[in-house]
Design a protein around this motif. Structure first.
Motif, PDB file in Angstrom:
ATOM      1  N   LEU A 134       0.827  -1.200   0.000  1.00 17.64           N
ATOM      2  CA  LEU A 134       0.000   0.000   0.000  1.00 17.64           C
ATOM      3  C   LEU A 134       0.863   1.252   0.000  1.00 17.64           C
ATOM      4  O   LEU A 134       0.593   2.231  -0.715  1.00 17.64           O
ATOM      5  CB  LEU A 134      -0.936  -0.014   1.223  1.00 17.64           C
ATOM      6  CG  LEU A 134      -1.921   1.155   1.354  1.00 17.64           C
ATOM      7  CD1 LEU A 134      -2.925   1.144   0.214  1.00 17.64           C
ATOM      8  CD2 LEU A 134      -2.659   1.082   2.698  1.00 17.64           C
ATOM      9  N   MET A 135       1.919   1.231   0.788  1.00 16.31           N
ATOM     10  CA  MET A 135       2.819   2.382   0.865  1.00 16.31           C
ATOM     11  C   MET A 135       3.590   2.588  -0.437  1.00 16.31           C
ATOM     12  O   MET A 135       3.879   3.724  -0.840  1.00 16.31           O
ATOM     13  CB  MET A 135       3.809   2.184   2.021  1.00 16.31           C
ATOM     14  CG  MET A 135       3.173   2.197   3.398  1.00 16.31           C
ATOM     15  SD  MET A 135       4.314   1.661   4.694  1.00 16.31           S
ATOM     16  CE  MET A 135       5.603   2.888   4.519  1.00 16.31           C
ATOM     17  N   MET A 136       3.915   1.489  -1.119  1.00 10.90           N
ATOM     18  CA  MET A 136       4.724   1.575  -2.337  1.00 10.90           C
ATOM     19  C   MET A 136       3.911   1.816  -3.596  1.00 10.90           C
ATOM     20  O   MET A 136       4.464   2.133  -4.650  1.00 10.90           O
ATOM     21  CB  MET A 136       5.526   0.273  -2.513  1.00 10.90           C
ATOM     22  CG  MET A 136       6.478  -0.048  -1.370  1.00 10.90           C
ATOM     23  SD  MET A 136       7.809   1.144  -1.212  1.00 10.90           S
ATOM     24  CE  MET A 136       8.780   0.743  -2.663  1.00 10.90           C
ATOM     25  N   ASP A 137       2.609   1.695  -3.509  1.00 11.20           N
ATOM     26  CA  ASP A 137       1.752   1.872  -4.686  1.00 11.20           C
ATOM     27  C   ASP A 137       1.368   3.338  -4.833  1.00 11.20           C
ATOM     28  O   ASP A 137       0.616   3.871  -4.009  1.00 11.20           O
ATOM     29  CB  ASP A 137       0.495   1.005  -4.530  1.00 11.20           C
ATOM     30  CG  ASP A 137      -0.383   1.038  -5.776  1.00 11.20           C
ATOM     31  OD1 ASP A 137      -0.048   1.768  -6.733  1.00 11.20           O
ATOM     32  OD2 ASP A 137      -1.405   0.325  -5.777  1.00 11.20           O
ATOM     33  N   PRO A 138       1.851   4.016  -5.867  1.00 14.66           N
ATOM     34  CA  PRO A 138       1.539   5.446  -6.025  1.00 14.66           C
ATOM     35  C   PRO A 138       0.068   5.702  -6.318  1.00 14.66           C
ATOM     36  O   PRO A 138      -0.431   6.815  -6.121  1.00 14.66           O
ATOM     37  CB  PRO A 138       2.425   5.864  -7.211  1.00 14.66           C
ATOM     38  CG  PRO A 138       2.670   4.598  -7.973  1.00 14.66           C
ATOM     39  CD  PRO A 138       2.724   3.523  -6.940  1.00 14.66           C
ATOM     40  N   ASN A 139      -0.640   4.677  -6.780  1.00 15.92           N
ATOM     41  CA  ASN A 139      -2.050   4.856  -7.118  1.00 15.92           C
ATOM     42  C   ASN A 139      -2.994   4.496  -5.976  1.00 15.92           C
ATOM     43  O   ASN A 139      -4.208   4.642  -6.104  1.00 15.92           O
ATOM     44  CB  ASN A 139      -2.397   4.007  -8.351  1.00 15.92           C
ATOM     45  CG  ASN A 139      -1.584   4.411  -9.567  1.00 15.92           C
ATOM     46  OD1 ASN A 139      -1.417   5.609  -9.845  1.00 15.92           O
ATOM     47  ND2 ASN A 139      -1.072   3.409 -10.301  1.00 15.92           N
ATOM     48  N   ALA A 140      -2.418   3.990  -4.892  1.00 15.27           N
ATOM     49  CA  ALA A 140      -3.265   3.573  -3.766  1.00 15.27           C
ATOM     50  C   ALA A 140      -3.747   4.773  -2.976  1.00 15.27           C
ATOM     51  O   ALA A 140      -3.046   5.774  -2.836  1.00 15.27           O
ATOM     52  CB  ALA A 140      -2.493   2.631  -2.857  1.00 15.27           C
ATOM     53  N   ASP A 141      -4.967   4.682  -2.479  1.00 17.07           N
ATOM     54  CA  ASP A 141      -5.534   5.745  -1.647  1.00 17.07           C
ATOM     55  C   ASP A 141      -5.501   5.297  -0.194  1.00 17.07           C
ATOM     56  O   ASP A 141      -6.345   4.502   0.225  1.00 17.07           O
ATOM     57  CB  ASP A 141      -6.964   6.049  -2.077  1.00 17.07           C
ATOM     58  CG  ASP A 141      -7.597   7.160  -1.233  1.00 17.07           C
ATOM     59  OD1 ASP A 141      -6.871   7.750  -0.395  1.00 17.07           O
ATOM     60  OD2 ASP A 141      -8.791   7.425  -1.408  1.00 17.07           O
ATOM     61  N   PRO A 142      -4.536   5.750   0.585  1.00 19.32           N
ATOM     62  CA  PRO A 142      -4.427   5.290   1.983  1.00 19.32           C
ATOM     63  C   PRO A 142      -5.594   5.748   2.841  1.00 19.32           C
ATOM     64  O   PRO A 142      -5.793   5.248   3.940  1.00 19.32           O
ATOM     65  CB  PRO A 142      -3.114   5.911   2.453  1.00 19.32           C
ATOM     66  CG  PRO A 142      -2.928   7.106   1.573  1.00 19.32           C
ATOM     67  CD  PRO A 142      -3.512   6.740   0.236  1.00 19.32           C
ATOM     68  N   PHE A 143      -6.340   6.718   2.341  1.00 20.14           N
ATOM     69  CA  PHE A 143      -7.454   7.249   3.134  1.00 20.14           C
ATOM     70  C   PHE A 143      -8.800   6.689   2.685  1.00 20.14           C
ATOM     71  O   PHE A 143      -9.850   7.157   3.100  1.00 20.14           O
ATOM     72  CB  PHE A 143      -7.494   8.779   3.036  1.00 20.14           C
ATOM     73  CG  PHE A 143      -6.233   9.428   3.529  1.00 20.14           C
ATOM     74  CD1 PHE A 143      -5.950   9.515   4.881  1.00 20.14           C
ATOM     75  CD2 PHE A 143      -5.308   9.932   2.623  1.00 20.14           C
ATOM     76  CE1 PHE A 143      -4.778  10.107   5.327  1.00 20.14           C
ATOM     77  CE2 PHE A 143      -4.136  10.519   3.061  1.00 20.14           C
ATOM     78  CZ  PHE A 143      -3.864  10.612   4.415  1.00 20.14           C
ATOM     79  N   ALA A 144      -8.729   5.689   1.779  1.00 20.03           N
ATOM     80  CA  ALA A 144      -9.974   5.078   1.318  1.00 20.03           C
ATOM     81  C   ALA A 144     -10.707   4.457   2.497  1.00 20.03           C
ATOM     82  O   ALA A 144     -10.104   3.828   3.367  1.00 20.03           O
ATOM     83  CB  ALA A 144      -9.676   4.010   0.261  1.00 20.03           C
ATOM     84  N   ALA A 145     -11.972   4.636   2.537  1.00 24.70           N
ATOM     85  CA  ALA A 145     -12.770   4.155   3.674  1.00 24.70           C
ATOM     86  C   ALA A 145     -12.819   2.633   3.682  1.00 24.70           C
ATOM     87  O   ALA A 145     -13.111   2.004   2.657  1.00 24.70           O
ATOM     88  CB  ALA A 145     -14.186   4.721   3.601  1.00 24.70           C
ATOM     89  N   ALA A 146     -12.491   2.043   4.797  1.00 25.15           N
ATOM     90  CA  ALA A 146     -12.578   0.589   4.955  1.00 25.15           C
ATOM     91  C   ALA A 146     -14.001   0.226   5.347  1.00 25.15           C
ATOM     92  O   ALA A 146     -14.739   1.055   5.885  1.00 25.15           O
ATOM     93  CB  ALA A 146     -11.598   0.128   6.023  1.00 25.15           C
ATOM     94  N   PRO A 147     -14.420  -1.015   5.084  1.00 28.11           N
ATOM     95  CA  PRO A 147     -15.762  -1.442   5.522  1.00 28.11           C
ATOM     96  C   PRO A 147     -15.942  -1.211   7.017  1.00 28.11           C
ATOM     97  O   PRO A 147     -14.998  -1.345   7.805  1.00 28.11           O
ATOM     98  CB  PRO A 147     -15.775  -2.938   5.172  1.00 28.11           C
ATOM     99  CG  PRO A 147     -14.767  -3.091   4.077  1.00 28.11           C
ATOM    100  CD  PRO A 147     -13.701  -2.066   4.356  1.00 28.11           C
ATOM    101  N   ALA A 148     -17.145  -0.878   7.399  1.00 30.67           N
ATOM    102  CA  ALA A 148     -17.410  -0.538   8.801  1.00 30.67           C
ATOM    103  C   ALA A 148     -17.084  -1.684   9.746  1.00 30.67           C
ATOM    104  O   ALA A 148     -16.684  -1.473  10.891  1.00 30.67           O
ATOM    105  CB  ALA A 148     -18.872  -0.123   8.961  1.00 30.67           C
ATOM    106  N   ASP A 149     -17.281  -2.928   9.274  1.00 27.32           N
ATOM    107  CA  ASP A 149     -17.050  -4.088  10.143  1.00 27.32           C
ATOM    108  C   ASP A 149     -15.659  -4.694   9.953  1.00 27.32           C
ATOM    109  O   ASP A 149     -15.365  -5.768  10.470  1.00 27.32           O
ATOM    110  CB  ASP A 149     -18.109  -5.156   9.891  1.00 27.32           C
ATOM    111  CG  ASP A 149     -18.107  -5.640   8.439  1.00 27.32           C
ATOM    112  OD1 ASP A 149     -17.473  -4.962   7.592  1.00 27.32           O
ATOM    113  OD2 ASP A 149     -18.752  -6.666   8.155  1.00 27.32           O
TER     114      ASP A 149
END
Length: 442
Positions: free
Chosen positions: A270-285
């Motif tokens: 995730l850290m190495m992927d320039p296209n990844a959104d680290p702030f993308a909302a994870a499922p609530a559960d």
């Protein structure tokens, strides 16, 4: 044997096997509480390991005396219980030595059973002497007190009683087979190289009394086997059954090679992927991935099966350099604690109708202390010594990972080393420019 006896036998048999089946289901349920891990690779090597180690006892004979005695007891347990098939048929249908139609082969079978039974008795007595009179160091270790120590003796007593009943039953049977004019349905069948001499004890005893002795020994023998079968669930002697899958599913990687945590790998990707959104909302559960293990549910299912398979023989602890030098670590205790905690979690699930209710306990701290974990040198001596391919080290390393990566609770010396690696690219507190200065000291 009349019909009431047949019905009573069937009830006892159903109850014994039924209770054993329920307990096996509990064990499988508990093992499945662990994380999934793929151990389907290289099936040919896995079958070979199972054949050589579980069936062939190849690692047991590294210590010849114990190994040879164990092989005798193991063969006796497996081969003598072939006769249980005949006992079950006789018990259900009221026959007597129903397999005697095999003639000479049957004679060889019964004769070999008797010789093995005598050898098992001798071996078990030697085991009792080693544990309770000679008191070998690994059998009087501080982690083998209370129930674990008693359990080892109980199973040896069980084997003495079962083998004695087997020989006594055959001796009475042999005596009745040779009664002039015959006695009931005790027709000549089988060869009795050991019990024929025991049968001399019945000289001058009435046939009716000998018959009662034979029937009593017969009933006690089969009931004892069913009790023994169900005792396995509560005992370390589950290894009789679990040694086979345990050796098959053991880690085939070279000793010392550790897996990369999937949770860490995913974070790095995730850290190495320039296209990844680290702030993308994870499922609530969604539950955040845990680094390492602090309770049995965080271990994988093979590690949990390891815990149930542990024979508590102490070979791992007797070879552990940390334990030898007086440190608190005992690989045997690691496995025993893991099993005890797993049983506790399973009982919690049973008590709460299939759902685990947090009990404010964990394997880490409540059972296994950080002091034990950090005493390990990760030398793999325990893994090498285990006769059924258990890996206490894998559990130790997973719990260390939790301490370091979840709690930042590594010892000061280790934290200093990791800081030096981060800052200097080496474990020592020298800058990279000064790293080779040692060569100028001469």
């Amino acid at each position: 044997m009349n019909y009431l006896d047949n019905i009573f036998f069937a009830i006892i048999l159903i109850l014994g096997i039924g209770y054993f089946t329920l307990n096996v289901k509990k064990i499988l349920r508990n093992i499945k509480l662990g994380r999934d891990v793929n151990r389907s690779d290289n099936p040919s090597e896995r079958w070979k390991n199972m054949a050589m180690i579980a069936l062939g006892q190849s690692k047991m004979v590294k210590r010849p005396i114990a190994g040879i005695l164990h092989i005798i007891v193991y063969l006796g347990f497996v081969i003598i219980n072939i006769e249980v098939v005949e006992i079950i048929i006789d018990g259900l249908f009221g026959t007597h030595r129903v397999l005697s139609f095999m003639g000479t082969f049957y004679d060889i079978l019964i004769g070999s059973f008797e010789i093995l039974a005598a050898l098992v008795l001798v071996s078990v007595i030697i085991f009792l002497v080693r544990r309770n009179i000679i008191k070998l160091k690994r059998f009087i270790h501080s982690d083998l007190k209370g129930w674990p120590k008693s359990d080892a003796n109980y199973i040896l007593y069980f084997e003495v009683v079962l083998m004695t009943l087997f020989l006594l039953m055959n001796a009475a049977d042999y005596h009745l087979q040779n009664v002039s004019g015959g006695f009931m349905d005790f027709h000549p069948a089988g060869s009795f190289p050991i019990s024929q001499y025991i049968s001399t004890l019945f000289d001058g005893v009435s046939n009716g009394t000998v018959y009662i002795i034979e029937r009593t020994a017969w009933w006690l023998h089969i009931v004892g086997i069913l009790i023994f079968l169900n005792y396995l669930y509560f005992s370390k002697h589950l290894h009789i059954l679990l040694a086979f899958p345990n050796t098959y599913f053991a880690d085939l990687n070279p000793k010392g090679q550790f897996d990369n945590l999937e949770s860490v790998t995913n974070e790095v990707k995730l850290m190495m992927d320039p296209n990844a959104d680290p702030f993308a909302a994870a499922p609530a559960d969604a539950v955040p991935a845990k680094f390492g293990a602090n309770d049995v549910q965080d271990l994988n299912w093979v590690q949990l099966m390891n815990a149930y398979t542990c024979t508590e023989c102490g070979r791992c602890t007797s070879a552990c350099p940390a334990n030898i030098t007086g440190k608190k670590l005992s690989p045997r205790k690691i496995m025993m604690d893991t099993r005890d905690r797993l049983v506790e979690v399973g009982n919690n699930i049973d008590a709460n109708k299939g759902v685990f209710v947090p009990d404010n306990k964990t394997l880490l701290n409540d059972y296994i202390t950080p002091e034990e974990l950090w005493a390990c040198t990760s030398c793999n001596a325990c893994v090498e010594e285990c006769p059924v391919n258990i890996s206490p080290l894998s559990i130790i390393m997973d719990m260390r990972r939790y301490l370091v990566m979840e709690q930042s609770a590594a010892p000061m010396s280790l934290n200093a080393m990791m800081t030096n690696v981060e800052n200097n690219g080496a474990p020592w507190q020298y800058s990279q420019q000064d790293r080779l200065n040692w060569k100028n000291e001469n």
